[in-house]
Design a protein around this motif. Sequence first.
Motif, PDB file in Angstrom:
ATOM      1  N   LYS A  29       0.828  -1.210   0.000  1.00 11.39           N
ATOM      2  CA  LYS A  29       0.000   0.000   0.000  1.00 11.39           C
ATOM      3  C   LYS A  29       0.856   1.250   0.000  1.00 11.39           C
ATOM      4  O   LYS A  29       0.561   2.237  -0.690  1.00 11.39           O
ATOM      5  N   SER A  71       0.853   4.006  -3.001  1.00 11.56           N
ATOM      6  CA  SER A  71       0.504   5.398  -2.732  1.00 11.56           C
ATOM      7  C   SER A  71       1.606   6.343  -3.196  1.00 11.56           C
ATOM      8  O   SER A  71       1.325   7.429  -3.715  1.00 11.56           O
ATOM      9  N   GLN A  90      -6.009   1.359  -6.230  1.00 12.00           N
ATOM     10  CA  GLN A  90      -6.041  -0.100  -6.177  1.00 12.00           C
ATOM     11  C   GLN A  90      -6.502  -0.684  -7.513  1.00 12.00           C
ATOM     12  O   GLN A  90      -5.997  -1.707  -7.965  1.00 12.00           O
ATOM     13  N   ARG A 105      -6.965  -5.421  -2.634  1.00 10.82           N
ATOM     14  CA  ARG A 105      -7.499  -4.895  -1.382  1.00 10.82           C
ATOM     15  C   ARG A 105      -7.199  -5.849  -0.213  1.00 10.82           C
ATOM     16  O   ARG A 105      -6.768  -5.428   0.866  1.00 10.82           O
ATOM     17  N   GLU A 118      -3.442  -5.747   0.770  1.00  5.59           N
ATOM     18  CA  GLU A 118      -3.084  -4.573   1.556  1.00  5.59           C
ATOM     19  C   GLU A 118      -3.651  -4.646   2.972  1.00  5.59           C
ATOM     20  O   GLU A 118      -3.114  -4.028   3.900  1.00  5.59           O
TER      21      GLU A 118
END
Length: 311
Positions: A17, A21, A27, A42, A45
């Motif tokens: 993650k 970022s 995502q 998802r 992470e």
Amino acid sequence: MSSSRTTDLIEFGALVKSLRSEQGLTQRTLANQVGYAIDTIRKIEQGRYPPSEELTQQLIKFLATTPEDQLLLWQATRHARPDILAAQFDEPEAAATQNSSQTESSRSRGIDAETASVQIYSLADGPVFESQDQPTATHTVIAIFKTFNIYVLMGTPIVLLLLAWLGTRLFYQPPVRNGLIGLVRSAEGAYLTVEADGRHINNGDSIPLGAVVTVTFEIRNDDIYSATILELTAGARGPGGHTLGWNAPDRSFENRRHIVLKPGESYLYHSVRTFDEAGDYFVEAVMRDPQGKWGGIRPFYRVKFFVAESP
């Protein structure tokens, strides 16, 4: 799943993650890049999904843009999925001891790459490069050269196919297939029309010596491909044509050369000549194909006649 394994997965997911970022990826964008569902990204992470070997390779490929990032992801994967990496990496014991302190710090997203030479790995290909912080110019040149070779090897079959196709279009002449080039019946019902001084000649008729003999016939290409005829003529033999056939003296009419007929296309042959010797003759439509072979044209119609001296 043990608590330590769960912790490793959570830390791995947090690292994924963080890298995502930093690159400004959503995502969904990352899922499209690595070829997996957004729900898989998802869960990773959130530390709820152990990454597969293939997915780990894709994450390192798209998220690890620096040597430090590659090392962090590799070390995090090593803790999250030791079953994957055990068979692929066999680090010396000394190297494992040297990097043990860095392994702990990597979990909090930190590494001192300026003070220790590290070896960066990809899961499939082994060591990528060795450097203090960036790959050297030599490694870059080698990488470019390998990439160029890959594209050359991929493109060579395509180039060869294009050259072969071009060669067939420029130089190959399809053979005239038997029965697909044929005589066309005229409006009067004849495949081959022979006239002497304007008078129609039938089989067995006589014509005077020196008469102007006219031969007319039409051929058509009934093939689905274009056909090339090297030579087309009204082949005539005589005297002795009735008994000796093609072994009699050659008295053929004028040749027409290099005729190309598209599918369904026709060609009208018309030629005249005189005969200066009495005897038995015949005339038949013949052609020479691209292989150099002479042959008759279906339905192999032949007109036999006599040339007689004037009384």
